[in-house]
Design a protein around this motif. Structure first.
Motif, PDB file in Angstrom:
ATOM      1  N   ALA A 260       0.827  -1.215   0.000  1.00 47.72           N
ATOM      2  CA  ALA A 260       0.000   0.000   0.000  1.00 47.72           C
ATOM      3  C   ALA A 260       0.856   1.258   0.000  1.00 47.72           C
ATOM      4  O   ALA A 260       0.481   2.276  -0.599  1.00 47.72           O
ATOM      5  CB  ALA A 260      -0.929  -0.009   1.214  1.00 47.72           C
ATOM      6  N   ARG A 261       2.007   1.191   0.654  1.00 47.92           N
ATOM      7  CA  ARG A 261       2.915   2.350   0.659  1.00 47.92           C
ATOM      8  C   ARG A 261       3.705   2.455  -0.628  1.00 47.92           C
ATOM      9  O   ARG A 261       4.380   3.459  -0.864  1.00 47.92           O
ATOM     10  CB  ARG A 261       3.896   2.241   1.836  1.00 47.92           C
ATOM     11  N   GLY A 262       3.706   1.416  -1.437  1.00 38.89           N
ATOM     12  CA  GLY A 262       4.509   1.396  -2.656  1.00 38.89           C
ATOM     13  C   GLY A 262       5.964   1.106  -2.399  1.00 38.89           C
ATOM     14  O   GLY A 262       6.808   1.311  -3.273  1.00 38.89           O
ATOM     15  N   SER A 263       6.278   0.573  -1.207  1.00 35.95           N
ATOM     16  CA  SER A 263       7.679   0.318  -0.850  1.00 35.95           C
ATOM     17  C   SER A 263       7.960  -1.183  -0.804  1.00 35.95           C
ATOM     18  O   SER A 263       8.493  -1.695   0.163  1.00 35.95           O
ATOM     19  CB  SER A 263       8.005   0.954   0.511  1.00 35.95           C
ATOM     20  N   SER A 264       7.575  -1.863  -1.866  1.00 30.03           N
ATOM     21  CA  SER A 264       7.789  -3.305  -1.963  1.00 30.03           C
ATOM     22  C   SER A 264       8.274  -3.655  -3.356  1.00 30.03           C
ATOM     23  O   SER A 264       7.693  -3.211  -4.357  1.00 30.03           O
ATOM     24  CB  SER A 264       6.482  -4.054  -1.676  1.00 30.03           C
ATOM     25  N   PHE A 265       9.311  -4.486  -3.426  1.00 29.53           N
ATOM     26  CA  PHE A 265       9.796  -4.891  -4.741  1.00 29.53           C
ATOM     27  C   PHE A 265       8.832  -5.872  -5.417  1.00 29.53           C
ATOM     28  O   PHE A 265       9.008  -6.205  -6.594  1.00 29.53           O
ATOM     29  CB  PHE A 265      11.212  -5.479  -4.653  1.00 29.53           C
ATOM     30  N   LEU A 266       7.797  -6.310  -4.702  1.00 31.57           N
ATOM     31  CA  LEU A 266       6.772  -7.176  -5.294  1.00 31.57           C
ATOM     32  C   LEU A 266       5.444  -6.445  -5.496  1.00 31.57           C
ATOM     33  O   LEU A 266       4.418  -7.073  -5.741  1.00 31.57           O
ATOM     34  CB  LEU A 266       6.545  -8.403  -4.395  1.00 31.57           C
ATOM     35  N   ASN A 268       4.030  -4.941  -7.813  1.00 27.00           N
ATOM     36  CA  ASN A 268       3.312  -5.179  -9.072  1.00 27.00           C
ATOM     37  C   ASN A 268       3.398  -6.640  -9.506  1.00 27.00           C
ATOM     38  O   ASN A 268       3.161  -6.957 -10.683  1.00 27.00           O
ATOM     39  CB  ASN A 268       3.887  -4.288 -10.186  1.00 27.00           C
ATOM     40  N   ALA A 269       3.704  -7.534  -8.554  1.00 33.03           N
ATOM     41  CA  ALA A 269       4.005  -8.919  -8.918  1.00 33.03           C
ATOM     42  C   ALA A 269       2.874  -9.898  -8.632  1.00 33.03           C
ATOM     43  O   ALA A 269       3.059 -11.112  -8.795  1.00 33.03           O
ATOM     44  CB  ALA A 269       5.274  -9.381  -8.190  1.00 33.03           C
ATOM     45  N   LEU A 270       1.705  -9.421  -8.208  1.00 32.47           N
ATOM     46  CA  LEU A 270       0.607 -10.338  -7.932  1.00 32.47           C
ATOM     47  C   LEU A 270       0.247 -11.116  -9.197  1.00 32.47           C
ATOM     48  O   LEU A 270       0.035 -10.541 -10.262  1.00 32.47           O
ATOM     49  CB  LEU A 270      -0.608  -9.562  -7.431  1.00 32.47           C
ATOM     50  N   GLY A 271       0.231 -12.443  -9.074  1.00 34.53           N
ATOM     51  CA  GLY A 271      -0.037 -13.301 -10.223  1.00 34.53           C
ATOM     52  C   GLY A 271       1.192 -13.635 -11.047  1.00 34.53           C
ATOM     53  O   GLY A 271       1.082 -14.361 -12.043  1.00 34.53           O
ATOM     54  N   GLY A 316      -1.369 -13.761  -3.341  1.00 31.55           N
ATOM     55  CA  GLY A 316      -2.106 -12.772  -2.561  1.00 31.55           C
ATOM     56  C   GLY A 316      -1.235 -12.044  -1.574  1.00 31.55           C
ATOM     57  O   GLY A 316      -0.103 -12.437  -1.302  1.00 31.55           O
ATOM     58  N   TRP A 317      -1.809 -10.955  -1.013  1.00 30.85           N
ATOM     59  CA  TRP A 317      -1.103 -10.157  -0.022  1.00 30.85           C
ATOM     60  C   TRP A 317      -1.490 -10.593   1.387  1.00 30.85           C
ATOM     61  O   TRP A 317      -2.535 -11.196   1.614  1.00 30.85           O
ATOM     62  CB  TRP A 317      -1.447  -8.669  -0.178  1.00 30.85           C
ATOM     63  N   THR A 318      -0.637 -10.263   2.331  1.00 31.00           N
ATOM     64  CA  THR A 318      -0.924 -10.477   3.749  1.00 31.00           C
ATOM     65  C   THR A 318      -1.495  -9.180   4.294  1.00 31.00           C
ATOM     66  O   THR A 318      -0.802  -8.160   4.313  1.00 31.00           O
ATOM     67  CB  THR A 318       0.364 -10.863   4.505  1.00 31.00           C
ATOM     68  N   VAL A 319      -2.769  -9.208   4.731  1.00 32.25           N
ATOM     69  CA  VAL A 319      -3.447  -7.964   5.077  1.00 32.25           C
ATOM     70  C   VAL A 319      -4.259  -8.085   6.364  1.00 32.25           C
ATOM     71  O   VAL A 319      -4.684  -9.171   6.761  1.00 32.25           O
ATOM     72  CB  VAL A 319      -4.388  -7.509   3.941  1.00 32.25           C
ATOM     73  N   ASP A 383      12.344  -1.230  -2.094  1.00 30.82           N
ATOM     74  CA  ASP A 383      11.722  -0.837  -3.361  1.00 30.82           C
ATOM     75  C   ASP A 383      12.238  -1.663  -4.532  1.00 30.82           C
ATOM     76  O   ASP A 383      11.477  -2.026  -5.424  1.00 30.82           O
ATOM     77  CB  ASP A 383      11.984   0.643  -3.640  1.00 30.82           C
ATOM     78  N   THR A 384      13.538  -1.946  -4.531  1.00 32.58           N
ATOM     79  CA  THR A 384      14.146  -2.640  -5.669  1.00 32.58           C
ATOM     80  C   THR A 384      14.517  -4.087  -5.363  1.00 32.58           C
ATOM     81  O   THR A 384      14.729  -4.868  -6.280  1.00 32.58           O
ATOM     82  CB  THR A 384      15.419  -1.902  -6.113  1.00 32.58           C
ATOM     83  N   GLY A 385      14.652  -4.428  -4.073  1.00 35.39           N
ATOM     84  CA  GLY A 385      15.086  -5.775  -3.713  1.00 35.39           C
ATOM     85  C   GLY A 385      16.587  -5.946  -3.725  1.00 35.39           C
ATOM     86  O   GLY A 385      17.083  -7.066  -3.552  1.00 35.39           O
TER      87      GLY A 385
END
Length: 448
Positions: A260-266, A268-271, A316-319, A383-385
């Motif tokens: 949600a913060r956009g601070s994950s290297f994944l 845009n990786a769902l699926g 899926g995400w952990t939420v 952000d980049t991994g």
């Protein structure tokens, strides 16, 4: 003094309503902890604590606040509620917060069948002291060991109760036993240290003091004479002791708050494929005797096994509830919370699909490379991994352990690394994260 957590929780909810809260939830906890440290065969320190705490979250519209206290008197609960409501009125609005709807609540309200509490109860201080002393004695008896810096035993038990104004009420008990040893080999600047420990719900499942002491000593002796390896690109095998940290980075990137913060290297990786084909990463909060098991989450939602990655694909995400609403997805019943903080998503009881080879077989396949047994520090770009960590372990030549190494750095990109891991079959079945040793080809290694 033991308190009735259901009664106190309801009393605090009623106090919150009287103080002006639109809705509220309460997390109450009481428990006991005991720890024993020995040195030189004698007791060095013994601690015992018993405590009660209660945390309150109140919501007024789309504003919330959390407070906690340990005063179980009626006037103390009233003061907590008034303070929380006053704080909530000044808090910023958050459009995503809110309690669960009644139809979302778990029907399971206790931990029956999960074996989260050892009915044998608290061990005697004498038994704990004897276990710690035996661990130290066995470690010191190993050739090359100069001292034992830590030999300790601990026990804890707790009762947790959750109640909310949406009608949820539930609770459970949890216990833990642990035994640890840190051994030091050599002297002066040539000293090396390593450790072993065990942590279980049931005392009967614990590994023996002799095994823990011997393994801690052997690991320390094996590290003696370590030197820096050569700089280059090599395969790196993450020992089972540290391999879970790699999967931990994947879990962090799949956490809905980071997404949600956009601070994950994944983000845009769902699926998409994030692990090799055939590998799945599952979560099972209902695993019997699992140290992270729980029948419901911190928002009263029913926990259940789920795939985070299925056959290599991120599913899926952990939420928690608020994060699920923000991302427009279904809640995954992964809310955790402290007494003074609102819910946030976390994971329980993780397992990675094991491989078919042993660690020894993966070592023989490596040719020349690094077996990592411990790591220090980290530079991880969420952000980049991009990944960089200090490491030590053993240098592999011609498929065999050649010598201990230290003072080196391993680097790569987590998305690439995770996409080519090769798992062994040596995961500890009792660990909350069942992750075996993991081989990653082509990592950058900076040594001498």
């Amino acid at each position: 003094m033991s308190h009735s957590l259901p009664d106190l929780s309801q009393a605090l909810l009623q106090a919150a309503t009287r103080a002006g809260a639109d809705s509220a939830d309460v997390l109450a906890r009481q428990g006991t902890s005991v720890s024993i440290d020995v040195r030189g065969g004698t007791l060095e320190q013994a601690e015992r604590s018993e405590g009660f705490e209660i945390g309150l979250r109140v919501l007024i519209g789309k504003r919330q606040a959390c407070v906690s206290g340990s005063d179980a008197r009626g006037e103390g609960l009233a003061m907590m509620a008034e303070r929380a409501v006053a704080m909530a009125r000044e808090a910023p609005e958050d459009q995503w917060i809110g309690l669960a709807e009644p139809e979302q609540l778990a029907t399971r309200r206790d931990a029956a069948g999960l074996e989260m509490y050892d009915p044998a109860g608290e061990p005697s201080p004498e038994a704990m002291k004897e276990a710690a002393i035996r661990t130290e004695e066995v470690a010191l008896a190993q050739k090359g060991i100069s001292q034992v810096s830590t030999a300790s035993a601990a026990y804890g038990e707790s009762e947790v109760y959750l109640a909310a104004s949406n009608g949820f009420e539930g609770g459970y008990r949890r216990s833990s036993h642990s035994l640890a040893c840190v051994a030091i080999a050599g002297t002066g600047a040539a000293m090396e240290r390593d450790h072993d420990s065990d942590f279980r719900i049931f005392a009967s499942d614990m590994r023996s003091a002799e095994e823990i002491g011997e393994r801690a000593a052997r690991r320390a002796v094996e590290r003696m004479g370590a030197t820096a390896p050569k700089t280059g690109t090599y395969p790196v095998l993450f020992d089972e002791r540290v391999a879970a940290s790699l999967i931990g980075h994947l879990l962090s990137a799949a956490n809905g708050m980071a997404v949600a913060r956009g601070s994950s290297f994944l983000r845009n990786a769902l699926g998409e494929t994030v692990l090799p084909e055939g590998l799945s990463l599952t979560e099972d909060p209902l695993r019997p005797r699992g140290t992270s098991s729980r029948p419901f989450d911190a928002e009263g939602l029913q926990t259940a096994p789920r795939d985070i990655v299925r056959d290599g694909v991120l599913t899926g995400w952990t939420v928690d509830l608020a994060t699920a609403r923000k991302l427009g997805v279904s809640p995954s019943a992964n809310a955790a919370r402290g007494l003074t903080s609102p819910p946030s998503p976390t994971n329980w009881n993780i397992e990675l699909t094991p491989g078919s080879a042993s660690q020894a077989e993966l070592i023989s396949q490596m040719g020349t490379g690094l077996l990592v047994t411990s790591m220090i520090g980290s530079t991880i770009n969420p952000d980049t991994g991009d990944y960089s960590r200090g490491a030590s372990g053993f240098w592999i030549e011609n498929g065999q352990i050649a010598r201990p190494v230290n003072e080196c750095t391993i680097a790569g990109n987590l998305r690439d690394m995770l996409g080519r891991i090769i798992p062994a079959n040596d995961a500890r079945p009792w660990a909350s994260m069942r992750v075996p040793s993991l081989l990653v080809e082509g990592m950058t290694l900076a040594g001498n």
